[in-house]
Structures are given as structure tokens and as C-alpha cells.
Design an enzyme around this catalytic site. Structure first.
Site, short mmCIF file in Angstrom:
data_model
loop_
_atom_site.label_atom_id
_atom_site.label_comp_id
_atom_site.label_asym_id
_atom_site.label_seq_id
_atom_site.Cartn_x
_atom_site.Cartn_y
_atom_site.Cartn_z
N GLU A 76 46.06 -14.42 19.70
CA GLU A 76 47.17 -13.58 20.15
C GLU A 76 47.89 -14.18 21.36
O GLU A 76 48.32 -13.45 22.26
CB GLU A 76 46.67 -12.17 20.45
N GLU A 145 43.62 -9.31 11.53
CA GLU A 145 43.01 -8.13 12.14
C GLU A 145 43.73 -6.88 11.66
O GLU A 145 44.83 -6.56 12.09
CB GLU A 145 43.09 -8.19 13.68
#
Length: 341
Positions: A76, A145
Site C-alpha cells: 500500500e 485484500e
């Protein structure tokens, strides 16, 4: 059916200092974390190479007959790149080249990284990823995710994501051309001591996952997803071969026909059902749901219709605390004084 592994080499706000070992890195002269910095990159390459070599020694990569089918470098980074200015591009390119040079013979990905350089595959994290598209038309559409719940904060309510909504997100993803989907979390857990994570996160990492903190089935979420997984597995050929035809009925409802044999009917309205006609037959799709027809004739699964059993676990209160006879008492403790030496 065996488990395929998603191998994640990253750091994020799960612990202090993004999960980095504080004493190891924090006091390195001139170090700057997660940027184009020689001191940091040397340590990152040393650590990453060590872990990859350990996996190779055990033949764990799919190229060696093992279960690891994909690896991730960084995590991320796209959420924090603004803080790194021009150096972020140099760092991303360095990460990509370093990972690719490790020669694992399985794909490498970067999640939440829209400008991930080749050969990295950029992937999506979030509650919904059906609208995500990779930055390279030749890359598969991947969801690394899928958040089955959320963190528990001190003093906050227990996070909850309904099985209907989670199943809807999964079905929409595959309806829109998704190829890989990974739950975060599928099995809850516990972070003991001082490793609970970001500020004000409890030691419980239950996450409202399909398997709870103790490994019990979180029903009906576990069962509802199991039914969806088994159905998608039975449709493997239709999902991976042949032509796909999308028919939009309005701005947010559509039908998808795969290989002329399997159909997804999706309704993204949150406040009303929709009716669609396919092959001369009317099908009513409940609000915020996807119906799956593996033969384009009979609806076998709808994400809003939960048919699995509900949990039979009952949480009982502490009966001892309810007894009025219990009370606190004080007891003196004798402590001997000693003189040094």
C-alpha cells in the site's frame, strides 16, 4: 483441495514504526524508511533476499512444486507516496528490479500502487474491487485484500460486515473479470502483549472473519462464502475460457454471460429489486445482490439469500459476578526491608 499461498513481503501499520524492527533500523546513520535511500535499501534487500532464499530452500514456490503462487513487495505504498515526492518513483523502480532479480519464477505484485512498474502487477485492496482495472491491459485483475471486517478499537463497537455484502463483493469482482481474490482476514487471531498494532487497536484481531479469533466458524458468514466458493470452482472453465458478454440494463445493473453457458445477474441498487429477462424468462434480482446461474437457466446462488446455518454459540455472562455474596477484601502483606550489601 490444497491451499495456494499468497506470499507477502511488506511492512505496514500493524506495529510500531510500520512493523520495522526499531533497534535494527531506526538508529542506522542517515537512514530514511521506504524511500530511495541507500542505507535503507541495503537493509531491505538483505532481508528480502534472506526470506526468499529460505522459501527456495524448502521448495515452497510454485515453480518448485510448492504452494506459493504469487509474491508481493512493499504494501500500500500508493497511500503514502505524496510524502516522498520525486524519490518515490526511483524507489518503486528499485523495488521492482530488486524483487524481479530474485528469480522466484512466480509473479510479483504491488497493491494500491497505480504506477507499479513492469513486471510488477498492481493489485487492489478494499471492501469492493469490481471497478478496479490494472495499469497494464495484459495484467490480470487481482484483489489482494478483501476486507472481511475491520480492526477493533478500544472503546469501539465490534466491527461487522454482513455475509451478504461480502459475498456480493466477491461475486461482482468475478462478474467483472476478476482472476484472483484473497481475504483479509479469513481467519481471525490475537496480537498479544505490545504487538497489537496501530494506536488504540485491541489485542483481539478477530476482524469478523469467516473463522473467528479462536478458529470457530463464524456463521452464517463462513457457510455463505463456502457455498459461493464451491459454485465458482464448479464454473472454473466458464470463468477462465471463452468470450464474455456484458449487457447493461441501466446505470448500475447488468448481466454477464460467460462462454455462452454461465450467467451473472447483478443489481447494485441498494433500495429496490430489479427484474431482467434472459432467454424468455424473467429473473428478479434483490437489491444489492448478484444471482449466479451456472447454466444460464437456473439460479443456484444469490448473494442476498443466506441458506447456511447461523452460529449456535451462545455467549454467557460471568455468573460469579452476579452473586451478591461476592465482595472485595483487603489483606496486609508483610514486606521485609533489606539494606544494600
Amino acid at each position: 483441495m490444497g491451499f495456494m499461498q499468497f506470499f507477502e513481503l511488506d511492512h505496514t501499520c500493524r506495529m510500531d514504526l510500520w512493523g520495522f524492527p526499531v533497534l535494527w533500523l531506526h538508529n542506522q546513520p542517515g537512514i530514511q524508511l521506504r524511500t530511495y535511500n541507500t542505507a535503507y535499501m541495503n537493509e531491505m534487500q538483505t532481508f528480502t533476499t534472506l526470506i526468499v532464499d529460505m522459501m527456495k530452500q524448502e521448495n515452497l514456490f510454485a515453480s518448485e512444486g510448492g504452494p506459493i503462487i504469487i509474491s508481493q513487495i512493499e504494501n500500500e505504498y500508493g497511500n503514502v507516496v505524496a510524502a516522498y515526492h520525486e524519490a518515490r518513483v526511483q524507489y518503486m523502480n528499485w523495488c521492482a528490479n530488486m524483487a524481479a532479480a530474485l528469480d522466484t519464477a512466480v509473479p510479483w505484485i504491488m497493491c494500491q500502487q497505480d504506477n507499479a512498474p513492469q513486471p510488477m502487477i498492481n493489485a487492489c485492496n478494499g471492501f469492493y474491487c469490481d471497478g478496479f482495472n490494472p495499469n497494464n491491459p495484459n495484467s490480470p485483475k487481482m484483489w489482494t485484500e478483501n476486507w472481511s471486517g475491520w480492526f477493533k478499537n478500544w472503546g469501539g463497537s465490534d466491527p461487522h460486515r454482513s455475509p451478504e455484502d461480502l459475498a456480493f463483493a466477491v461475486a461482482r469482482f468475478y462478474q467483472s473479470g476478476g482472476t484472483f481474490q484473497n481475504y483479509y482476514m479469513y481467519h481471525g487471531g490475537t496480537n498479544f502483549g505490545l504487538v497489537a498494532g496501530c494506536p488504540y487497536i485491541t489485542t483481539s484481531y478477530d476482524y469478523d472473519a469467516p473463522l473467528d479469533e479462536y478458529g470457530n466458524k463464524n456463521q452464517p458468514k463462513w457457510g455463505h462464502l463456502r457455498d459461493l466458493h464451491l459454485l465458482l470452482l464448479s464454473m472454473e472453465k466458464a470463468l477462465t475460457y471463452g468470450d464474455v458478454k456484458n449487457l447493461a440494463y441501466d446505470s448500475i445493473s447488468q448481466s454477464t454471460v460467460m462462454k455462452k453457458s454461465s450467467c451473472f445477474f447483478g443489481n447494485s441498487f441498494t433500495d429496490r429489486d430489479v427484474t431482467t429477462n434472459h432467454g424468455g424468462i424473467n429473473y428478479t434480482i434483490p437489491a444489492w445482490s448478484v444471482s449466479i446461474l451456472p447454466d444460464c437457466y437456473k439460479e443456484v446462488y444469490n448473494t442476498a439469500k443466506v441458506n447456511s446455518q447461523y452460529s449456535t454459540f451462545v455467549k454467557k455472562g460471568n455468573e460469579a459476578e452476579a452473586k451478591p455474596s461476592l465482595k472485595w477484601t483487603w489483606r496486609d502483606e508483610t514486606i521485609e526491608r533489606t539494606k544494600p550489601g
